[in-house]
Write a protein that holds these residues in place. Structure first.
Motif, PDB file in Angstrom:
ATOM      1  N   PHE A 141      33.577  48.799  45.953  1.00 38.98           N
ATOM      2  CA  PHE A 141      32.863  49.935  45.439  1.00 38.98           C
ATOM      3  C   PHE A 141      32.560  49.753  43.963  1.00 38.98           C
ATOM      4  O   PHE A 141      31.265  50.249  43.460  1.00 38.98           O
ATOM      5  CB  PHE A 141      33.389  51.309  45.683  1.00 38.98           C
ATOM      6  CG  PHE A 141      32.598  52.275  45.143  1.00 38.98           C
ATOM      7  CD1 PHE A 141      31.483  52.875  45.934  1.00 38.98           C
ATOM      8  CD2 PHE A 141      33.256  53.162  44.253  1.00 38.98           C
ATOM      9  CE1 PHE A 141      31.216  54.150  45.442  1.00 38.98           C
ATOM     10  CE2 PHE A 141      32.824  54.374  43.575  1.00 38.98           C
ATOM     11  CZ  PHE A 141      31.659  54.840  44.283  1.00 38.98           C
ATOM     12  N   ALA A 142      33.479  49.684  43.152  1.00 39.24           N
ATOM     13  CA  ALA A 142      33.207  49.895  41.651  1.00 39.24           C
ATOM     14  C   ALA A 142      32.078  48.690  41.219  1.00 39.24           C
ATOM     15  O   ALA A 142      31.393  48.890  40.435  1.00 39.24           O
ATOM     16  CB  ALA A 142      34.602  49.229  40.896  1.00 39.24           C
ATOM     17  N   GLU A 143      32.347  47.397  41.769  1.00 37.63           N
ATOM     18  CA  GLU A 143      31.231  46.457  41.586  1.00 37.63           C
ATOM     19  C   GLU A 143      29.832  46.730  41.973  1.00 37.63           C
ATOM     20  O   GLU A 143      28.958  46.455  41.280  1.00 37.63           O
ATOM     21  CB  GLU A 143      31.613  45.106  42.232  1.00 37.63           C
ATOM     22  CG  GLU A 143      32.974  44.565  41.780  1.00 37.63           C
ATOM     23  CD  GLU A 143      33.415  43.321  42.462  1.00 37.63           C
ATOM     24  OE1 GLU A 143      34.240  42.265  41.886  1.00 37.63           O
ATOM     25  OE2 GLU A 143      33.028  43.073  43.641  1.00 37.63           O
ATOM     26  N   LYS A 144      29.571  47.579  43.214  1.00 40.33           N
ATOM     27  CA  LYS A 144      28.501  48.017  43.679  1.00 40.33           C
ATOM     28  C   LYS A 144      27.866  49.107  42.535  1.00 40.33           C
ATOM     29  O   LYS A 144      26.667  49.133  42.204  1.00 40.33           O
ATOM     30  CB  LYS A 144      28.465  48.278  44.776  1.00 40.33           C
ATOM     31  CG  LYS A 144      28.570  47.304  45.888  1.00 40.33           C
ATOM     32  CD  LYS A 144      28.672  48.150  47.331  1.00 40.33           C
ATOM     33  CE  LYS A 144      28.751  46.919  48.478  1.00 40.33           C
ATOM     34  NZ  LYS A 144      28.892  47.383  49.859  1.00 40.33           N
ATOM     35  N   LEU A 145      28.748  49.965  42.176  1.00 44.71           N
ATOM     36  CA  LEU A 145      28.557  50.991  41.309  1.00 44.71           C
ATOM     37  C   LEU A 145      28.013  50.481  40.042  1.00 44.71           C
ATOM     38  O   LEU A 145      27.166  51.078  39.519  1.00 44.71           O
ATOM     39  CB  LEU A 145      29.716  51.749  41.276  1.00 44.71           C
ATOM     40  CG  LEU A 145      29.542  52.923  40.392  1.00 44.71           C
ATOM     41  CD1 LEU A 145      30.341  54.327  40.932  1.00 44.71           C
ATOM     42  CD2 LEU A 145      29.898  52.889  38.900  1.00 44.71           C
ATOM     43  N   ALA A 146      28.773  49.449  39.356  1.00 41.40           N
ATOM     44  CA  ALA A 146      28.496  49.145  38.312  1.00 41.40           C
ATOM     45  C   ALA A 146      27.129  48.278  38.060  1.00 41.40           C
ATOM     46  O   ALA A 146      26.256  48.263  37.289  1.00 41.40           O
ATOM     47  CB  ALA A 146      29.700  47.794  37.553  1.00 41.40           C
ATOM     48  N   GLU A 147      26.784  47.475  39.327  1.00 49.08           N
ATOM     49  CA  GLU A 147      25.305  46.760  39.519  1.00 49.08           C
ATOM     50  C   GLU A 147      24.267  48.088  39.593  1.00 49.08           C
ATOM     51  O   GLU A 147      23.403  47.800  39.079  1.00 49.08           O
ATOM     52  CB  GLU A 147      25.497  46.093  40.891  1.00 49.08           C
ATOM     53  CG  GLU A 147      23.978  45.415  41.154  1.00 49.08           C
ATOM     54  CD  GLU A 147      23.811  44.511  42.420  1.00 49.08           C
ATOM     55  OE1 GLU A 147      22.961  43.999  42.603  1.00 49.08           O
ATOM     56  OE2 GLU A 147      25.275  44.566  43.071  1.00 49.08           O
ATOM     57  N   SER A 148      24.802  49.109  40.233  1.00 48.30           N
ATOM     58  CA  SER A 148      23.486  50.390  40.111  1.00 48.30           C
ATOM     59  C   SER A 148      23.340  50.822  38.723  1.00 48.30           C
ATOM     60  O   SER A 148      22.238  51.024  38.312  1.00 48.30           O
ATOM     61  CB  SER A 148      23.931  51.392  41.143  1.00 48.30           C
ATOM     62  OG  SER A 148      23.981  50.930  42.460  1.00 48.30           O
ATOM     63  N   ILE A 149      24.579  51.092  38.030  1.00 53.84           N
ATOM     64  CA  ILE A 149      24.686  51.363  36.591  1.00 53.84           C
ATOM     65  C   ILE A 149      23.656  50.385  35.752  1.00 53.84           C
ATOM     66  O   ILE A 149      22.765  50.969  35.049  1.00 53.84           O
ATOM     67  CB  ILE A 149      25.817  51.719  35.892  1.00 53.84           C
ATOM     68  CG1 ILE A 149      26.475  52.773  36.841  1.00 53.84           C
ATOM     69  CG2 ILE A 149      25.707  51.801  34.733  1.00 53.84           C
ATOM     70  CD1 ILE A 149      27.885  52.982  36.423  1.00 53.84           C
TER      71      ILE A 149
END
Length: 651
Positions: free
Chosen positions: A574-582
């Protein structure tokens, strides 16, 4: 005549005195019990068949519910919104389509259409990253397709997304060299004002979505039931999933909600079968599909027993048996036949699936008492299993099932079903948790520009949502002396920590993550690397997670999280997906800023050119006036010279 005691020694004495007779009687009794056991076995298989059909149908429904949610999540992505709203493919969209196709593996095609139905973008690679010939879909008009009409209608699709029945798409099949079997999903793409600006379309491969579930069920059945198989049909009875491809597309006729007609493509009379109708899952209502499980019946053949070769011996045995039965019938009627009938009744009730109480006879200790105790044990076991199944059906997945052992196939199957349901529920919770978090961070990113307030909101949300204890956001910043990593925001224990920190892009663990563009997760953290601080003091964390803010292989910074608890795999994902969105938002906003600066520079250059042009025009006018004055003076000089020459000639 005889003083019998009804215990094991009594039956042994009778068997010694009447060896031939008792052998025949016991053989008849054995065969009678075999028939009942076969019947009970068939009834048990009927339960297995129905439970298997229910399990397959529920898995398929849950699978398509996930696809139902996937298409809505994709339509909510800011890249899809920007592409549809601008009627042009924005940076990162094509890579996003190909990445999602590879990540989810079960989609053959993903498309983005604008509000008029024109296809703007489509995945150009399959799940393995191989190029596919999908470019011909670009610029096609899908305005007349049902899914496009429903998604762009005023009321929109029910539940947020449109989905088809089992279908065949020749265009998609031609790409992969298949018949194009699958199921389509579509969802409206809405901008920040809630207006529909386009439609996202997914086409799920039938083999990837359903065949694995059906094949797994058949493999599990084949362990105990040879030649058992499972088929799936549409609500009309058309077979849409089967291991026997000759049956595909043929009709399986329903006689009632729970029964099949014998006159079908499958010889129903030869099988025990179970049916389960699709009930959908959550917001996915399903298409009323039917799963049918078929298990070959257990049979006893009299053909060999009554063959011509054995008819004489059988006749003699039957005459002797009838004579003996008539002779001893009255004597054993009250003590044996009545007990047999009692056992028969109990066994019949159990074979019919009734939940009964069997009273054990503790005063006796013979074979009948043993059988009754076995039936009592079976009845109690079925009662426990029925109560357990009821609890599971009510959603109580933590219910316990006692009195099971390694040989209890049904009990172990129920426990296995419970375990699988618990795993499925946990995965559903994790996916829902991740989807909600991504939706919330998307809302935050849309609500703010590149300001300190935005960075603080991001770090606070991530730390809180992941139950971490401390977080920091580092961004790559350009300065005169070069690029540096700036600590943009730090958050801990629900209080923002105003700490200024500047690093070289390749310095320390964060620099390592920036250079390698890979997530770093440590459970053994270097001494004095980071401390979690609060009003109670400081302490070293047990887990450190550093995720690069990366999109399209471009890194904008890193997100550092520290916690006293270890991060779970789904939290890291989830943190990786969130970082990609950011990172995608940072890229988009930075690109917008660069574009604005370029426009301002272009406007300034235009004004300067206009000023220079006006100055040149004035110079040209002055030059023209000077030339005219020179010509006038030149004419005057020539006239004076001519006059002087004439005066000289006269003299």
């Amino acid at each position: 005549m005889f003083n019998f005691k009804y215990n094991r020694s009594a039956f042994f004495s009778v068997s010694v005195l009447s060896l031939i007779i008792l052998v025949l009687v016991l053989a008849s009794l054995f065969y009678y019990l075999v028939i009942n056991q076969v019947e009970a076995g068939n009834n048990s298989m009927a339960v297995t068949a129905e439970l298997t059909a229910q399990s397959v149908m529920e898995k398929v429904d849950r699978n398509f519910y996930e696809r139902f949610g996937d298409v809505q999540a994709f339509a909510f992505n800011h890249l899809a919104i920007s592409t549809a709203e601008n009627d042009s493919v924005v940076a990162g969209t094509q890579e996003f389509l190909n990445t999602m196709t590879a990540y989810y593996v079960l989609y053959d095609l993903m498309m983005i259409c604008n509000s008029s139905g024109k296809v703007l973008a489509v995945n150009t690679k399959d799940k393995n990253g191989h190029a596919i010939g999908s470019e011909h879909f670009l610029n096609l008009n899908m305005a007349n397709e049902e899914w496009f009409k429903v998604c762009t209608s005023t009321e929109g699709p029910k539940g947020g997304a449109w989905y088809s029945d089992f279908t065949s798409n020749p265009q998609i099949g031609s790409i992969y060299g298949t018949k194009g079997y699958g199921m389509a999903f579509a969802a409206p793409i809405k901008n920040n004002n809630g207006n529909v600006v386009g439609v996202w379309f997914n086409y799920a491969s039938w083999k990837e979505v359903t065949e694995g579930i059906r094949e797994e069920a058949e493999q599990n059945l084949s362990k105990d039931h040879k030649n058992a198989f499972v088929v799936m049909t549409k609500s009309t009875g058309e077979i849409i999933s089967t291991g026997n491809h000759e049956l595909l597309g043929k009709m399986l006729s329903l006689n009632s909600e729970k029964a099949l007609q014998n006159e079908t493509v499958i010889p129903v009379s030869n099988y025990i079968y179970g049916l389960s109708k699709s009930k959908g899952a959550y917001t996915f209502s399903g298409k009323n599909w039917i799963t049918a499980t078929f298990i070959p019946k257990e049979k006893i053949s009299w053909a060999v027993f009554f063959s011509k070769k054995n008819m004489f011996a059988v006749g003699i045995c039957l005459l002797v048996l009838i004579s003996v039965v008539i002779y001893i019938y009255k004597f054993f009627k009250k003590n044996i036949i009545s007990r047999i009938n009692e056992l028969k009744t109990l066994q019949f009730q159990l074979s019919e699936g009734e939940i009964i109480n069997v009273n054990e006879d503790s005063r006796r200790s013979d074979e009948f008492s043993d059988m009754k105790r076995s039936l009592s044990k079976l009845a109690k076991s079925l009662q426990f299993k029925s109560s357990f199944a009821d609890e599971i059906s009510k959603g109580n997945l933590t219910a316990s099932l006692e009195h099971t052992n390694e040989k209890d196939a049904l009990g172990n199957s129920l426990l296995n079903m419970q375990s699988q349901l618990l795993v499925a529920k946990q995965k559903d919770n994790e996916r829902n948790w991740s989807a909600e978090g991504l939706a919330e961070i998307a809302s935050i990113l849309r609500s703010f520009n590149l300001t300190e307030e935005l960075y603080n909101k991001i770090v606070k949300f991530v730390v809180t949502y992941l139950n971490a204890n401390q977080g920091a956001l580092f961004l790559i910043t350009e300065k005169e002396e070069g690029s540096v990593l700036m600590l943009t925001s730090c958050y801990a224990y629900d209080k923002k920590k105003f700490i200024e920190k500047e690093l070289n892009p390749d310095q320390g663990l964060i620099g390592q993550v920036i250079v390698e563009k890979q997530t770093l997760y440590l459970k053994e953290i270097p001494v004095d690397y980071v401390h979690i601080t609060s009003g109670l003091g400081g302490a070293s964390p047990k887990a450190l997670l550093i995720v690069p803010l990366k999109v399209s292989e471009q890194v904008f910074g890193a997100l550092e999280l520290a916690s006293f608890d270890e991060f779970k795999p789904y939290q890291i994902e989830f943190a990786e997906k969130l970082a990609e969105s950011i990172a995608a938002s940072l890229s988009s906003i930075q690109q917008t800023v660069k574009t604005k600066i370029l426009l301002e520079q272009l406007q300034q250059q235009t004004e300067e050119m206009k000023s220079q042009e006006e100055e040149m025009r004035q110079n040209m006018e002055e030059l023209s006036a000077t030339q005219e004055e020179m010509i006038r003076k030149e004419k005057e000089y020539i006239a004076k010279i001519n006059f002087l020459e004439k005066q000289t000639v006269k003299v």
